[in-house]
Design an enzyme around this catalytic site. Structure first.
Site, PDB file in Angstrom:
ATOM      1  N   GLY A  64     -32.791 -40.811 -27.538  1.00 20.18           N
ATOM      2  CA  GLY A  64     -32.526 -39.385 -27.411  1.00 20.18           C
ATOM      3  C   GLY A  64     -31.153 -39.030 -27.965  1.00 20.18           C
ATOM      4  CB  CYS A  65     -29.872 -35.870 -29.397  1.00 26.78           C
ATOM      5  SG  CYS A  65     -30.545 -34.717 -28.178  1.00 26.78           S
ATOM      6  CE1 TYR A  66     -26.267 -33.000 -24.142  1.00 25.94           C
ATOM      7  CE2 TYR A  66     -28.612 -32.609 -23.767  1.00 25.94           C
ATOM      8  CZ  TYR A  66     -27.311 -32.122 -23.862  1.00 25.94           C
ATOM      9  OH  TYR A  66     -27.047 -30.788 -23.664  1.00 25.94           O
TER      10      TYR A  66
END
Length: 889
Positions: free
Chosen positions: A703-705
């Site tokens: 995921g990006c976060y």
């Protein structure tokens, strides 16, 4: 050596290239390196011409690209007051004040603000004599009665004003700081009267002066709790100031220019306290002031980060000491104790040895190559030198023939910190002690080539490689060594990057040693033609022999390299769910990729419409069902499937591919569906072994976060405090992270002038980050009104005290070779990462208690947070270069 800043003019550039070519076969400091210094300088209130002059004066003393990089990293990684504390002796103010001011001007024009503290001992003796006061001492410490104190206080204020005015006359803004900084207790009041020992440093006025653009100038006068002025020793005052400010360097300016060995009369260039302190304390000439100085410096450095050091130098060498590894005067540092091993069994942790050997190796099979290298070491003699953390490792193959003294350096690997903290110099000191004759090879484009040249007596270059040696004294030996190198190249040395040459290395090296032994036997009755101490003569003879091999050193072809791609044919790609922002970003990257053929794009909402942004051929959106995917997989029509679907949706498609029997097809899932499935490989190349990703066919894209948080926390994981003191990541994303489906989180009207918090506990990324890092991490997400880009502020509780620059050094070392990660002393900004393919990590603040660090991380959620990372994983799994098709800034 000539100035490396001379690329600023064309004629000097040509001369500089000729000079460096003679010394190290073509290493020059690039124009961008100089421009970076100039840009920094001109941004700190200096006009262009004065900044350029200051840059030239400083770089004039720097000898290599490595030193320029250290210099740039040093003064941009710490706050201004942590740059340097400089103690100025009274004799300097009398005899060398203009030299001092000139150096301080150059530093100041580049935005540097050293903290100055001065004494005035010789002047005080003169004033006391004129006043008829006889100086009294006890154990070398001046007894300060009331009359002496009155004379001293007046004198110190005069000398302080004198230095401030001198600096102002040189165009340097300086501020006298004569009270309120040093607090002290009486030092045995009955014996010494008004003599103090510093017990507290109030740095507020120092920081205020620097914030206003002034260099602070302090005197060695302190105050007691009840306001009484006390005389303190200037060296000890400087030490206490350093403990409070934790500077990179503490400099004691002395007219003697350093500590001299009274037995030999020679300057002691460096003292490594961890290895040499006890030895120096036993020397008969280390008594009184010298003994006290070395002891006090050790006490000081024991309380500072290992990267701190003390230099005792002449004022004219100030810039050279601050910005070069060769430095000037006497450098005193804690140093690093080296360990040695002559068999693999002597290493406490062989796996750590393997990791160290792998870290500089290229290629997906690096681990296998290292295994074979270790097998060779098991079968033959060697000697290894390394520090406790294995930031430095050298492996020497000693001469097997008793009549030969020539060993060769088969492995030398250093972290960035090992180079910058001079562990490399320590290693070579040990090599020269144990091996009077040594040879080794280095790539011709190695950034440390000048450093190797300084350690060698001679060199020869061929096809992108340079052979160095020292200790070989006769023309016959040198000629034989050159001939072997020209004939066999790197085959004569066991370079673990070249698997095919491993076994030939030992035999070729042995052939050289046998030849050297024959030469040695043939001249046993002859006197040595050249002494190793006569370096210029030997260099001249070596130069003549090198001339004979000129035809071999002139290489019109570029150095041999590794092919970027392991296969050239296009891989067939299908993207399932390309309607969203991430799908569009990936399509843009695939459009520029030279070896990927996008064949199918599936979107139920856009079925029948033409795909925009893909220019290689016309593609129409399809609405592919799992059954359609299964049939395509049965025909092996697709090499790589990218699942760009929402969470919880892609399983039927994955099951269809599994049922088809096409096990070789690569599947990359951009959702969270398989991030916790141990049968899938987690695709974060900077933290997961790349060969693991390259051999995988089922890859879950992070995921990006989670990507940003993991990269921002990982280097500090071994240094974190135990639970329940867990790290906290406060994340803010642009609204593209909420997807294209309308919701309050991507409604600009809701977000304008607002910050929207959501999923404050148990967010899926919180579980992902904690799972991958192996400990609980708190994650608090928010969404803001900008479109793309994420900013993390991460609070990290530390198990032990750490300085901010030590924290930053961990990150620089960990990500030194990562092309998509940038480390900065400043906090990164979202607007600068938007549209970029990497991650920026910075800030590196440490709480005053030194038990909590705060890191900032920015990432573009659509690119490195999703599409760019997906392409990295695709490249690895499909056999292409990892960064192929990714624009590198």
């Amino acid at each position: 050596m000539q100035s490396i800043a001379r690329p600023l003019c064309r004629q000097a550039l040509r001369q500089q290239r000729r000079t460096l070519a003679r010394q190290s076969k073509a290493l020059t400091i690039s124009r961008p390196a100089v421009q970076r210094v100039q840009q920094y300088a001109t941004s700190h209130r200096a006009d262009e011409s004065s900044a350029r002059s200051a840059v030239i004066n400083v770089l004039n003393n720097i000898a290599s690209k490595r030193e320029v990089q250290q210099y740039l990293a040093q003064f941009t990684s710490v706050s201004s007051q942590q740059f340097a504390v400089i103690k100025v002796g009274g004799a300097i103010l009398t005899d060398y004040i203009d030299v001092l001011c000139a150096s301080l001007r150059n530093l100041n024009q580049m935005g540097l603000y050293p903290v100055i503290i001065h004494g005035a001992g010789p002047q005080l003796n003169k004033h006391l004599e004129e006043a008829g006061v006889e100086p009294k001492y006890n154990e070398g410490i001046r007894i300060t009665d009331g009359k002496t104190l009155g004379i001293a206080r007046k004198l110190f204020l005069q000398e302080n004003l004198k230095l401030v005015e001198a600096l102002e006359s040189w165009g340097v803004r300086a501020r006298p700081v004569t009270s309120g900084v040093l607090m002290a207790d009486y030092k045995d009041k009955e014996t010494y009267e008004f003599v103090g020992e510093v017990n507290q440093v109030n740095a507020q006025s120092i920081k205020a002066a620097i914030a206003d653009g002034y260099i602070p100038v302090l005197t060695c006068m302190a105050e007691s709790e009840d306001g009484q002025v006390l005389n303190v020793n200037a060296d000890k005052a400087a030490a206490e100031l350093a403990k409070a400010l934790v500077p990179l360097k503490i400099v004691y300016l002395s007219e003697k220019g350093g500590i001299y060995d009274k037995e030999t009369g020679k300057l002691i260039e460096a003292i490594n306290l961890d290895e040499e302190y006890d030895e120096y304390m036993k020397k008969p000439w280390v008594i009184h002031g010298t003994r006290s100085k070395i002891r006090d410096i050790k006490t000081l450095l024991d309380e500072l980060p290992r990267s701190s050091s003390v230099a005792i130098i002449h004022p004219e060498s100030l810039e050279r000491e601050l910005f070069t590894h060769s430095g000037a005067g006497t450098l005193i540092r804690r140093g690093t104790k080296l360990q040695s091993a002559s068999s693999l069994k002597e290493f406490e942790d062989v796996n750590k040895l393997k990791e160290t050997l792998i870290r500089d190796r290229e290629g997906l099979d690096a681990a296998n190559v290292v295994d074979r290298y270790l097998e060779i070491l098991e079968s033959r003699p060697f000697k290894a030198y390394y520090d406790e953390g294995m930031e430095a490792l050298a492996i020497v193959l000693p001469p097997e023939n008793a009549s030969s003294q020539l060993g060769h350096l088969a492995t030398l690997t250093m972290t960035r910190n090992a180079w910058l903290s001079n562990i490399a110099d320590n290693v070579f000191q040990n090599l020269k002690r144990d091996y009077p004759k040594l040879a080794w090879t280095v790539k011709q484009d190695d950034e440390n080539l000048t450093w190797f040249s300084e350690k060698a007596d001679g060199s020869i270059a061929r096809r992108g490689e340079v052979l160095f040696w020292y200790g070989i004294d006769t023309p016959d030996e040198v000629r034989e060594l050159m001939a072997e190198f020209i004939q066999h190249g790197r085959q004569m040395f066991g370079d673990i990057n070249l698997e095919s040459q491993l076994h030939r290395a030992a035999t070729a090296a042995e052939r050289i040693r046998n030849k050297a032994a024959e030469l040695a036997r043939g001249r046993q009755t002859q006197a040595r033609a050249f002494s190793t101490s006569v370096r210029p003569t030997k260099r001249a003879r070596i130069g003549e022999m090198q001339q004979q091999f000129r035809s071999y050193t002139t290489n019109p072809n570029p150095p041999l390299g590794i092919k970027n791609s392991e296969k050239d044919y296009p891989s067939k790609i299908a993207v399932i769910g390309a309607r969203g922002y991430t799908g569009q970003a990936l399509i843009d990257l695939l459009n520029r990729h030279p070896n990927m053929d996008l064949c199918h794009v599936s979107s139920r909402e856009l079925a029948g419409k033409k795909l925009k942004g893909y220019e290689k051929k016309e593609i129409i959106y399809e609405s592919l069902t799992p059954d359609d995917v299964r049939k395509m997989a049965e025909n092996k029509a697709i090499d790589c499937w990218v699942m760009a679907l929402p969470n919880g949706v892609c399983k039927p498609y994955v099951d269809a591919i599994e049922e088809s029997g096409h096990k070789e097809a690569v599947i990359i899932d951009l959702s969270a569906d398989y991030r916790f499935d141990s049968t899938w490989t987690y695709g974060l190349p900077e933290l997961v072994q790349r060969n693991k990703i390259a051999s995988a066919t089922r890859i879950s894209n992070p995921g990006c976060y989670a990507t940003a948080a993991q990269l921002g926390i990982a280097p500090l994981v071994p240094f974190l405090a135990a639970a329940p003191a867990n790290p906290t990541a406060f994340g803010v994303s642009g609204y593209s992270g909420a997807g294209t489906k309308p919701s309050p989180k991507n409604d600009v009207n809701v977000l304008t002038n607002n910050l929207l918090a959501y999923s404050l506990t148990d967010h899926i990324h919180e579980k992902e980050i904690s799972s991958q890092l192996g400990r609980e991490i708190a994650f608090i997400p928010h969404v803001a009104v900008w479109f793309q880009g994420i900013h993390h502020t991460i609070s990290l509780p530390l198990a032990d005290k750490m300085a901010s620059r030590d924290v930053r050094q961990l990150y620089q070392d960990r990500y030194d070779k990562e092309k998509l990660i940038k480390i900065s002393g400043e906090s990164p900004q979202v607007k600068n990462i938007s549209g970029k393919h990497g991650v920026e990590i910075g800030g590196f603040a440490v709480h005053s208690g030194q038990k909590r660090a705060v890191i900032n991380v920015t990432i573009d959620n659509l690119l490195k947070g999703a599409a760019t990372q997906c392409l990295q994983n695709m490249n690895l799994a499909l056999g292409y270069g990892e960064y192929e098709g990714i624009p590198l800034d």
